[in-house]
Write a protein that holds these residues in place. Structure first.
Motif, PDB file in Angstrom:
ATOM      1  N   ARG A 286       1.120  -1.197   0.324  1.00  0.00           N
ATOM      2  CA  ARG A 286      -0.119   0.102  -0.137  1.00  0.00           C
ATOM      3  C   ARG A 286       0.868   1.343   0.009  1.00  0.00           C
ATOM      4  NH1 ARG A 286      -3.254  -1.146   5.253  1.00  0.00           N
ATOM      5  NH2 ARG A 286      -0.753  -2.550   5.270  1.00  0.00           N
ATOM      6  N   HIS A 287       2.375   1.070   0.832  1.00  0.00           N
ATOM      7  CA  HIS A 287       3.075   2.059   0.309  1.00  0.00           C
ATOM      8  C   HIS A 287       3.402   2.698  -1.024  1.00  0.00           C
ATOM      9  CE1 HIS A 287       5.921   5.008   1.320  1.00  0.00           C
ATOM     10  NE2 HIS A 287       5.765   4.944   2.854  1.00  0.00           N
ATOM     11  N   PRO A 288       3.229   3.127  -1.433  1.00  0.00           N
ATOM     12  CA  PRO A 288       3.633   3.901  -3.295  1.00  0.00           C
ATOM     13  C   PRO A 288       5.072   3.743  -3.769  1.00  0.00           C
ATOM     14  CG  PRO A 288       3.743   5.875  -1.905  1.00  0.00           C
ATOM     15  CD  PRO A 288       2.794   5.266  -1.015  1.00  0.00           C
ATOM     16  N   LEU A 289       6.224   4.064  -2.313  1.00  0.00           N
ATOM     17  CA  LEU A 289       7.370   3.854  -2.423  1.00  0.00           C
ATOM     18  C   LEU A 289       7.896   2.588  -3.103  1.00  0.00           C
ATOM     19  CD1 LEU A 289       9.136   6.787  -0.630  1.00  0.00           C
ATOM     20  CD2 LEU A 289       8.731   6.974  -2.879  1.00  0.00           C
TER      21      LEU A 289
ATOM     22  N   LEU B   7      14.115   2.458   2.706  1.00  0.00           N
ATOM     23  CA  LEU B   7      13.666   1.728   2.115  1.00  0.00           C
ATOM     24  C   LEU B   7      13.911   0.261   2.780  1.00  0.00           C
ATOM     25  CD1 LEU B   7      12.643   0.775  -0.989  1.00  0.00           C
ATOM     26  CD2 LEU B   7      15.235   0.417  -1.022  1.00  0.00           C
ATOM     27  N   ASN B   8      14.580  -0.211   3.653  1.00  0.00           N
ATOM     28  CA  ASN B   8      14.800  -1.710   3.884  1.00  0.00           C
ATOM     29  C   ASN B   8      13.671  -1.453   4.759  1.00  0.00           C
ATOM     30  OD1 ASN B   8      16.471  -4.133   4.368  1.00  0.00           O
ATOM     31  ND2 ASN B   8      16.711  -3.198   6.024  1.00  0.00           N
ATOM     32  N   ARG B   9      13.702  -0.225   5.892  1.00  0.00           N
ATOM     33  CA  ARG B   9      12.613  -0.223   6.845  1.00  0.00           C
ATOM     34  C   ARG B   9      11.257  -0.624   6.505  1.00  0.00           C
ATOM     35  NH1 ARG B   9       9.579   3.295   9.198  1.00  0.00           N
ATOM     36  NH2 ARG B   9      10.247   5.109   8.059  1.00  0.00           N
ATOM     37  N   LEU B  10      10.927   0.219   5.381  1.00  0.00           N
ATOM     38  CA  LEU B  10      10.034   0.555   4.451  1.00  0.00           C
ATOM     39  C   LEU B  10       9.280  -1.137   4.454  1.00  0.00           C
ATOM     40  CD1 LEU B  10       9.386   3.901   3.189  1.00  0.00           C
ATOM     41  CD2 LEU B  10       8.069   3.192   4.855  1.00  0.00           C
TER      42      LEU B  10
ATOM     43  N   GLU C 106       5.874  -3.430   5.259  1.00  0.00           N
ATOM     44  CA  GLU C 106       5.295  -3.971   3.775  1.00  0.00           C
ATOM     45  C   GLU C 106       4.910  -5.245   3.765  1.00  0.00           C
ATOM     46  OE1 GLU C 106       2.753  -1.537   3.228  1.00  0.00           O
ATOM     47  OE2 GLU C 106       3.263  -0.106   4.434  1.00  0.00           O
ATOM     48  N   THR C 107       6.660  -5.538   3.881  1.00  0.00           N
ATOM     49  CA  THR C 107       6.115  -7.341   2.972  1.00  0.00           C
ATOM     50  C   THR C 107       6.824  -8.312   3.981  1.00  0.00           C
ATOM     51  OG1 THR C 107       8.835  -7.035   1.605  1.00  0.00           O
ATOM     52  CG2 THR C 107       6.566  -5.743   0.723  1.00  0.00           C
ATOM     53  N   GLY C 108       7.368  -8.153   5.176  1.00  0.00           N
ATOM     54  CA  GLY C 108       7.505  -8.902   6.343  1.00  0.00           C
ATOM     55  C   GLY C 108       9.256  -9.585   5.287  1.00  0.00           C
ATOM     56  N   MET C 109       9.797  -8.442   3.824  1.00  0.00           N
ATOM     57  CA  MET C 109      11.721  -8.970   3.719  1.00  0.00           C
ATOM     58  C   MET C 109      12.037  -8.611   3.358  1.00  0.00           C
ATOM     59  SD  MET C 109      10.298 -11.236   0.083  1.00  0.00           S
ATOM     60  CE  MET C 109       8.899 -11.519   0.470  1.00  0.00           C
ATOM     61  N   THR C 110      13.049  -8.129   3.199  1.00  0.00           N
ATOM     62  CA  THR C 110      14.050  -7.573   2.325  1.00  0.00           C
ATOM     63  C   THR C 110      13.915  -7.193   0.868  1.00  0.00           C
ATOM     64  OG1 THR C 110      16.477  -8.585   2.057  1.00  0.00           O
ATOM     65  CG2 THR C 110      15.271  -7.776   4.525  1.00  0.00           C
ATOM     66  N   PRO C 111      14.595  -5.563   0.356  1.00  0.00           N
ATOM     67  CA  PRO C 111      14.436  -5.868  -0.310  1.00  0.00           C
ATOM     68  C   PRO C 111      15.554  -6.847  -1.137  1.00  0.00           C
ATOM     69  CG  PRO C 111      14.898  -3.812   0.405  1.00  0.00           C
ATOM     70  CD  PRO C 111      14.675  -4.630   1.549  1.00  0.00           C
ATOM     71  N   GLY C 112      16.192  -7.419  -0.814  1.00  0.00           N
ATOM     72  CA  GLY C 112      17.047  -7.973  -1.431  1.00  0.00           C
ATOM     73  C   GLY C 112      16.564  -9.446  -1.725  1.00  0.00           C
ATOM     74  N   ARG C 113      15.716  -9.638  -0.553  1.00  0.00           N
ATOM     75  CA  ARG C 113      14.727 -10.603  -0.502  1.00  0.00           C
ATOM     76  C   ARG C 113      13.920 -11.059  -1.109  1.00  0.00           C
ATOM     77  NH1 ARG C 113      12.528 -13.741   4.412  1.00  0.00           N
ATOM     78  NH2 ARG C 113      11.760 -15.251   3.155  1.00  0.00           N
ATOM     79  N   TYR C 114      13.853  -9.876  -1.595  1.00  0.00           N
ATOM     80  CA  TYR C 114      12.384  -9.971  -2.803  1.00  0.00           C
ATOM     81  C   TYR C 114      13.086 -10.110  -4.115  1.00  0.00           C
ATOM     82  CZ  TYR C 114       8.185  -8.572  -5.557  1.00  0.00           C
ATOM     83  OH  TYR C 114       7.222  -7.988  -5.848  1.00  0.00           O
ATOM     84  N   VAL C 115      13.884  -9.375  -4.577  1.00  0.00           N
ATOM     85  CA  VAL C 115      14.908  -9.613  -5.855  1.00  0.00           C
ATOM     86  C   VAL C 115      15.154 -11.019  -5.628  1.00  0.00           C
ATOM     87  CG1 VAL C 115      17.342  -9.092  -6.928  1.00  0.00           C
ATOM     88  CG2 VAL C 115      15.997  -7.027  -5.498  1.00  0.00           C
ATOM     89  N   ASP C 116      15.480 -11.551  -5.310  1.00  0.00           N
ATOM     90  CA  ASP C 116      15.917 -13.483  -5.436  1.00  0.00           C
ATOM     91  C   ASP C 116      15.267 -13.595  -5.542  1.00  0.00           C
ATOM     92  OD1 ASP C 116      18.431 -12.437  -4.284  1.00  0.00           O
ATOM     93  OD2 ASP C 116      18.968 -13.286  -1.974  1.00  0.00           O
ATOM     94  N   ALA C 117      14.254 -13.762  -4.838  1.00  0.00           N
ATOM     95  CA  ALA C 117      12.891 -14.053  -5.511  1.00  0.00           C
ATOM     96  C   ALA C 117      12.561 -14.278  -6.330  1.00  0.00           C
ATOM     97  CB  ALA C 117      11.772 -13.654  -4.570  1.00  0.00           C
TER      98      ALA C 117
END
Length: 328
Positions: free
Chosen positions: A217-220, A252-255, A259-270
């Motif tokens: 829900r967070h635009p960033l 960014l890491n905190r947001l 919002e997603t329960g994971m770090t940006p790095g884990r999302y990139v890996d997925a």
């Protein structure tokens, strides 16, 4: 709409009942029928109902019944139990439960599609067994039938002679896997081509896609997720992602965690893993080409992540999951 008889072939019994989901019936039926058009296999598909009368699906289409319980062989080869969205109505139907219980007790291979797992569970056939159903219904299956070991994240699950599948189109994946089990991968792939199925998904594949994860829900955060999923090969270090969003790396890491329960790095890996799996399963690109297209810095980086995540290398994954893996 009814079954297709091939006398002398393996008898496949599909149960139909009022308000059954049409695709739960039609998907497997089309797979077995297409297999009959391929070289070699023969299935004698019979559609039965609790009272022996034609039934009306949830979308209003009438299904013709081919046989009664008494007209079936003593030991059919495969039973397919489809479902209806209101599974409580199905399990409250004494005639339906009685029919499925009688068939399950004498059939060599017993399967279900989507909410059909509830009917099987109600007969006791799934007690102590691993099973799956549509992801929206998995928690209800586990709650209503605590003796069933529910696997909510798989397309289909095999436990001995019992095979249960997730929602609707997963019944096609399961049926393709059964054809492969009976007659080999070449026949299953030919059936998939006939039905214009892009790829026969293995049972161990998740029902979920990273790209279908509900957006934040967070635009960033949503902007960063969109950038990653649109092209997993874009520069995606934390600093680059944060700069693109106009915020600090720490923020960014905190947001993202919030919002997603994971770090940006884990999302990139997925996302990159999902892209690589699709490329490995459906094409002939080399491991190096897949690594480049999926956004990994090197083939070795992709190999390490595959090994850590799946316990196998990309090469082994490709060999394993070009098959539908009914017996995995």
């Amino acid at each position: 709409m009814g079954g297709v008889a091939h006398p002398g072939g393996d008898v496949v019994v599909i149960v139909a009942f009022d308000q059954v989901q049409l695709l739960d019936v039609a998907g497997p039926l089309e797979v077995f029928t297409a297999a009959n058009r391929s070289a070699g296999p023969r299935y004698d598909v019979r559609v039965v109902s609790p009272d022996g009368h034609d039934t009306v699906t949830s979308c209003g289409l009438r299904i013709c019944v081919d046989a009664s319980l008494e007209e079936l062989p003593e030991r059919p080869h495969t039973l397919v139990v489809p479902g209806r969205r209101d599974w409580r109505r199905a399990t409250a139907d004494a005639g339906l439960v009685s029919l499925v219980a009688a068939l399950a007790a004498r059939t060599r291979r017993v399967t279900s599609v989507c909410a059909g797992a509830f009917v099987l569970a109600h007969t006791g056939a799934l007690d102590g067994r691993r099973a799956t159903t549509h992801w929206e219904l998995a928690a209800q299956l586990a709650s209503a039938y605590p003796g069933v070991r529910v696997e909510p994240d798989l397309l289909f699950v095999r436990d001995r002679h019992l095979v249960t599948s997730a929602g609707v189109t997963a019944g096609i994946d399961m049926a393709l896997a059964l054809v492969e089990e009976d007659h080999g991968a070449d026949v299953a792939r030919d059936v998939a081509r006939q039905l214009v199925v892009f790829m026969a998904r293995p049972g161990g594949q998740s029902q979920f896609s990273v790209r279908m994860t509900p957006p934040s829900r967070h635009p960033l955060v949503r902007r960063v997720m969109d950038v990653i999923t649109a092209d997993p090969s874009v520069p995606s270090g934390m600093d680059a992602l944060a700069a693109g969003a106009g915020i600090s790396t720490r923020h960014l890491n905190r947001l993202f965690r919030q919002e997603t329960g994971m770090t940006p790095g884990r999302y990139v890996d997925a996302v990159r893993l999902e892209a690589a799996k699709a490329l490995l399963s459906s094409g002939t690109a080399t491991v190096g080409e897949v690594a480049r297209q999926a956004g990994f810095g090197s083939p070795e980086a992709m190999r390490r992540l595959f090994q850590n995540t799946f316990g196998v290398s990309p090469t082994v994954y490709r060999a394993r999951f070009r098959s539908t893996s009914a017996s995995a």
